[in-house]
Design an enzyme around this catalytic site. Sequence first.
Site, PDB file in Angstrom:
ATOM      1  CG  ASP A 103      -0.496  -0.206   2.589  1.00 23.66           C
ATOM      2  OD1 ASP A 103       1.007  -0.890   2.728  1.00 23.66           O
ATOM      3  OD2 ASP A 103      -0.327   0.728   3.299  1.00 23.66           O
ATOM      4  CD  GLU A 198       4.019   0.475   6.904  1.00 26.09           C
ATOM      5  OE1 GLU A 198       5.053   0.694   7.690  1.00 26.09           O
ATOM      6  OE2 GLU A 198       3.710   1.330   6.461  1.00 26.09           O
TER       7      GLU A 198
HETATM    8 ZN   LIG Z   1       6.584   2.436   4.086  1.00 27.09          ZN
END
Ligand SMILES: [Zn+2]
Length: 436
Positions: A103, A198
């Site tokens: 992401d 994340e």
């Molecule tokens: Zn990162």
Amino acid sequence: MNRDRLLERFLRYVQIDTTARSDAEGYPSSPGQLEFGRLLLGELQALGLADASQNEHGIVLATLPGRKKGTVPLCAQHPPGRSGKGGQSPFSGPTVALCSHLDTSPETSGAGIRPQIIENYPGGDLVLPGDTSRVIRVADNPGLESLVGRTLITSDGTTLLGADDKAGVAIIMETVAWLMEHPEAAHCPLRICFTCDEEIGHGVDKLNVEQIGATVCYTLDGHASGEIDVETFSADQAVVTFHGVNIHPAIAKGRMVNAVRVMSDFVTRLPHNTLSPETADGRQGFLHPYEVTAGGVAEMKLKILLRDFDAAKLEERAEIARQAAAATMREFPGAKIDVVIERQYRNMAEGLVAEPRAVAYAEEALRRLGRTGKRTIVRGGTDGSRLTELGLPTPNLSCGDHNPHSPLEWACLDEMVESVEWLVALAEVWGEDDEK
Ligand SMILES: [Zn+2]
């Protein structure tokens, strides 16, 4: 290393919009992460990693079996375990995981990225063509001028670049491709791991350490080149609830207790000239009141981040909040304040002590390349902080990225090449551990 192919990979990967969405309900939070994972799954399979898989949470895992020195050319007594096509790994030693996230940050758009490639960077500021008010200035980017003559990549200024963390993904993929093409290169068994979400704090929610199945892990999610992040903050959050007494203001005399005033009094009792993000840097921690959830006279709720490199100091920070609450309750009879401390993550240095090879071998790999590494600290957390806490020591390595999360993000291709070389050398160093 195949520099052109590394660039081509990176440019292809940033075309997929994988922006994480903190308001989304499902996991992963955006469909682009699944699409990107599927693309990587196909590429890993095409490279010969037969066990490559993408699970229902979008996480991609694959194994590159280890290869001992001298197993190529083929020798009857020592069949090589190199290909993923059912070949047995000859290793009994450590397996090393390499991890990046799919992401990108929700802070800046990651849709329709138009990368600008500056070959042979002449020095000076970089004006971004899609929004000329956006300028990557030498003055704001220490280290930029030292990259004169190198290849830099920026966005056009209307989006982020996505090198956080697609530079890391491209580096890992190119490392795998290079090792598959070079059967003479000895290396330890590698586990490849690509995670989702994340950037919104959920990188390892759906991942367990047993699934990764490694002795040590490295995240490729760091700044510039040759840096090893060996410490992160330790982190807790205080959730403070202020209970007032609500009544119509016309008849409030002597009866109303206004939670808005109670909270305001509390906040003014927190330190702001010290122990605040506005005044702290280096190894200093802080208390950071950062979010008020909807409230009113009857009740207010405030969230406070507690941060320090020394986890023991988090308790001191929590005590400051409790003392402030006690003082405010004396000031506002009838008010009630609850302070609840929630554990977030711990400094990865605490877990790295248990596996000193994690950092030592990363430094040894750099030495073999004639480079010197730099141990660095992160004033935040990484997927590695959480993985380390769960028992998998996970330092973070450089991947050529600069100014992440911003339209002014840029990457250096030469630094990305250096990271591929670093990973190849690192896998060689760990592979030798099997022979000791
Ligand atoms: Zn990162």
